[in-house]
Motif scaffolding. Sequence first.
Motif, PDB file in Angstrom:
ATOM      1  N   THR A  81      11.503   0.138  11.057  1.00 51.23           N
ATOM      2  CA  THR A  81      10.611   0.575  12.131  1.00 51.23           C
ATOM      3  C   THR A  81       9.330  -0.257  12.097  1.00 51.23           C
ATOM      4  OG1 THR A  81       9.473   2.497  13.074  1.00 51.23           O
ATOM      5  CG2 THR A  81       9.550   2.361  10.685  1.00 51.23           C
ATOM      6  N   ASN A  82       8.477  -0.047  13.093  1.00 48.69           N
ATOM      7  CA  ASN A  82       7.216  -0.796  13.160  1.00 48.69           C
ATOM      8  C   ASN A  82       6.013   0.083  12.818  1.00 48.69           C
ATOM      9  OD1 ASN A  82       7.384   0.788  15.510  1.00 48.69           O
ATOM     10  ND2 ASN A  82       6.104  -0.638  16.666  1.00 48.69           N
ATOM     11  N   TYR A  83       6.281   1.234  12.198  1.00 53.59           N
ATOM     12  CA  TYR A  83       5.153   2.091  11.815  1.00 53.59           C
ATOM     13  C   TYR A  83       5.467   2.784  10.492  1.00 53.59           C
ATOM     14  CZ  TYR A  83       8.072   5.929  13.325  1.00 53.59           C
ATOM     15  OH  TYR A  83       9.103   6.806  13.429  1.00 53.59           O
ATOM     16  N   ILE A  84       4.414   3.171   9.801  1.00 51.55           N
ATOM     17  CA  ILE A  84       4.518   3.974   8.582  1.00 51.55           C
ATOM     18  C   ILE A  84       3.511   5.105   8.730  1.00 51.55           C
ATOM     19  CG2 ILE A  84       4.109   4.009   6.075  1.00 51.55           C
ATOM     20  CD1 ILE A  84       4.825   1.014   6.057  1.00 51.55           C
ATOM     21  N   LEU A  85       3.914   6.318   8.393  1.00 51.84           N
ATOM     22  CA  LEU A  85       3.008   7.456   8.508  1.00 51.84           C
ATOM     23  C   LEU A  85       2.779   8.093   7.143  1.00 51.84           C
ATOM     24  CD1 LEU A  85       4.389   9.163  11.741  1.00 51.84           C
ATOM     25  CD2 LEU A  85       2.526   7.513  11.534  1.00 51.84           C
ATOM     26  N   SER A  86       1.557   8.565   6.931  1.00 51.71           N
ATOM     27  CA  SER A  86       1.203   9.243   5.689  1.00 51.71           C
ATOM     28  C   SER A  86       0.275  10.405   6.016  1.00 51.71           C
ATOM     29  CB  SER A  86       0.495   8.268   4.736  1.00 51.71           C
ATOM     30  OG  SER A  86      -0.105   8.971   3.661  1.00 51.71           O
ATOM     31  N   ASP A  87       0.532  11.542   5.404  1.00 53.79           N
ATOM     32  CA  ASP A  87      -0.347  12.687   5.635  1.00 53.79           C
ATOM     33  C   ASP A  87      -1.440  12.796   4.583  1.00 53.79           C
ATOM     34  OD1 ASP A  87       1.174  13.394   3.482  1.00 53.79           O
ATOM     35  OD2 ASP A  87       1.937  15.266   4.332  1.00 53.79           O
ATOM     36  N   LYS A  88      -1.500  11.814   3.665  1.00 53.29           N
ATOM     37  CA  LYS A  88      -2.487  11.898   2.586  1.00 53.29           C
ATOM     38  C   LYS A  88      -3.426  10.703   2.508  1.00 53.29           C
ATOM     39  CE  LYS A  88       0.454   9.765  -0.949  1.00 53.29           C
ATOM     40  NZ  LYS A  88       1.114   9.899  -2.252  1.00 53.29           N
ATOM     41  N   ARG A 119       2.955  -6.444  -7.979  1.00 53.54           N
ATOM     42  CA  ARG A 119       4.212  -7.094  -8.364  1.00 53.54           C
ATOM     43  C   ARG A 119       5.418  -6.384  -7.722  1.00 53.54           C
ATOM     44  NH1 ARG A 119       2.139  -6.779 -13.569  1.00 53.54           N
ATOM     45  NH2 ARG A 119       1.199  -8.718 -14.302  1.00 53.54           N
ATOM     46  N   TYR A 120       5.438  -5.067  -7.839  1.00 48.46           N
ATOM     47  CA  TYR A 120       6.569  -4.305  -7.311  1.00 48.46           C
ATOM     48  C   TYR A 120       6.640  -4.425  -5.789  1.00 48.46           C
ATOM     49  CZ  TYR A 120       9.830  -0.514  -6.387  1.00 48.46           C
ATOM     50  OH  TYR A 120      10.912   0.213  -5.946  1.00 48.46           O
ATOM     51  N   GLY A 121       5.494  -4.365  -5.128  1.00 52.97           N
ATOM     52  CA  GLY A 121       5.459  -4.469  -3.673  1.00 52.97           C
ATOM     53  C   GLY A 121       6.011  -5.789  -3.179  1.00 52.97           C
ATOM     54  N   MET A 122       5.628  -6.895  -3.829  1.00 55.35           N
ATOM     55  CA  MET A 122       6.098  -8.205  -3.378  1.00 55.35           C
ATOM     56  C   MET A 122       7.569  -8.422  -3.727  1.00 55.35           C
ATOM     57  SD  MET A 122       3.638  -9.075  -1.675  1.00 55.35           S
ATOM     58  CE  MET A 122       4.836 -10.213  -0.980  1.00 55.35           C
ATOM     59  N   LYS A 123       8.009  -7.911  -4.879  1.00 57.16           N
ATOM     60  CA  LYS A 123       9.404  -8.105  -5.287  1.00 57.16           C
ATOM     61  C   LYS A 123      10.353  -7.324  -4.387  1.00 57.16           C
ATOM     62  CE  LYS A 123      12.266  -8.283  -9.440  1.00 57.16           C
ATOM     63  NZ  LYS A 123      12.301  -8.100 -10.905  1.00 57.16           N
ATOM     64  N   MET A 150       0.834  -1.210   0.000  1.00 56.65           N
ATOM     65  CA  MET A 150       0.000   0.000   0.000  1.00 56.65           C
ATOM     66  C   MET A 150       0.868   1.260   0.000  1.00 56.65           C
ATOM     67  SD  MET A 150      -3.365  -0.892   0.243  1.00 56.65           S
ATOM     68  CE  MET A 150      -4.194   0.459   1.060  1.00 56.65           C
ATOM     69  N   HIS A 151       1.921   1.259   0.832  1.00 53.09           N
ATOM     70  CA  HIS A 151       2.728   2.475   0.994  1.00 53.09           C
ATOM     71  C   HIS A 151       3.448   2.857  -0.296  1.00 53.09           C
ATOM     72  CE1 HIS A 151       4.987   5.577   2.969  1.00 53.09           C
ATOM     73  NE2 HIS A 151       6.143   4.981   2.724  1.00 53.09           N
ATOM     74  N   GLN A 152       3.927   1.845  -1.039  1.00 51.94           N
ATOM     75  CA  GLN A 152       4.642   2.176  -2.273  1.00 51.94           C
ATOM     76  C   GLN A 152       3.703   2.323  -3.482  1.00 51.94           C
ATOM     77  OE1 GLN A 152       5.075  -0.280  -5.031  1.00 51.94           O
ATOM     78  NE2 GLN A 152       3.484  -1.364  -3.908  1.00 51.94           N
TER      79      GLN A 152
END
Length: 458
Positions: free
Chosen positions: A154-161, A305-309, A134-136
């Motif tokens: 890290t154990n977190y990802i932050l997004s402002d959008k 595909r890109y996320g898993m690779k 999701m993040h990428q």
Amino acid sequence: MELKDIKAVYFIGAGGIGMSAIARFFIYRGLVVAGYDRTPSILTRQLEKEGMLIHYEVNTEDIPHACRDPKSTLVVYTPAIPATQAELVYFRENHFEVQKRAQVLGILTRSHKGLCVAGTHGKTTTSTMCAHIMHQSHIDCNAFLGGISKNYGTNYILSDKSDFVVIEADEFDRSFHWLRPWMSVITATDPDHLDIYGTKEAYLESFRHYTELIQPGGALIIHTGLELKPHVQTGVTTYTYSRDEGDFHAENIEIENGNISFDFVSPVENVPNIVLGQPVPINIENSVAAMAMAQLNGCTPDELRYGMKTYSGVERRFDFKIKNDHLVFLSDYGHHPKEILQCAKSLRELFKGRKISVIFQPHLYTRTQDFYKDFADSLSHFDEVILTEIYPAREKPIPGVTSQLIYDNLKAGIEKTMIKKEDVLDFVKNHQFDVLVVLGAGDLDNYCPQIKKILEER
């Protein structure tokens, strides 16, 4: 309290990794964030640099003025803080909203679209995979995970959008009942935490109640063949998944020369040629679940595909330290019989014909008491088993419950040894290995850097 009502957040026990991730979420959104911790650390100093106000002596006078309005201040505390702690008492006596970390994650799932992963095992890897996809992607996400992602350190990802938040839904102490998922994966419901639940039936009932919390319009993605009978609200779509069957599954699997690829089969759109960046057989199944949730929320075939690779894994989950033609050494967090069985099967599939040894540290007296025969059955799928004493964590010893129970029930023909934890390094120095895994949720993993050094020097 809803997210829109919160103007300030005060943390009692600010320096823990789980608490700090939530603190950063609120800092990122421009709220006043303050708190107390007992001792300064690298983490608290970093939080201070990012804008958090932290003090290190218990003193209600040090609570900032902006955190003194009960209508707009959320107070978050760690259960390690005693109920008599002066600041905690102050907030409770003045009728502030005082919540545990799990309750705060529940607030986030009411204000965002919560993508949650629950299950006895596989949830950390699956949620971290989903968060990375999701993040990428063009969608992005926030994420609160149960392990350290190797992609992000890290154990977190932050997004402002992004309106999405990926959360590992923990069944321990029924914490996941605070969540209100938009969608959820359930990976497994093999009984665990029977010190909390008492019976298998109570454990399954807890998961059944969790399925009722998924929001209308969302979805449940559940592993095929579970004993759990879900009870979802009207408007929630239920899908099944597994490695080989279900609405979402894999086909044309190829495992060769340490690489894994397959075609992703989906009721939304099939995606051929998925290549795993962390090529471990159990990750075929985990990636199917992660991609299912990401695809249902708009990720494209190329993004899947890109996320898993590019997925690099989670620390202590099939965490390879050495991997070559002569020697393989890894650590894994597996501490339930089903996780151990999956670990053994994955290593057998990946390293055909090689001798596989395991050093296992049982976790909790109650879990050993409940499942020692199942542990022995699962460990018997390795060629060699080295057992250490039980890691007690939060428990006191139970008379008659030791690693010997597992040792005595290992199948005939298995090479087996019982050693004390402090003798592990000497054992490794004087022993030849082909494929070695250090397994368990205790503190044996702390020895891995030294074990790696010994093996490399040899």
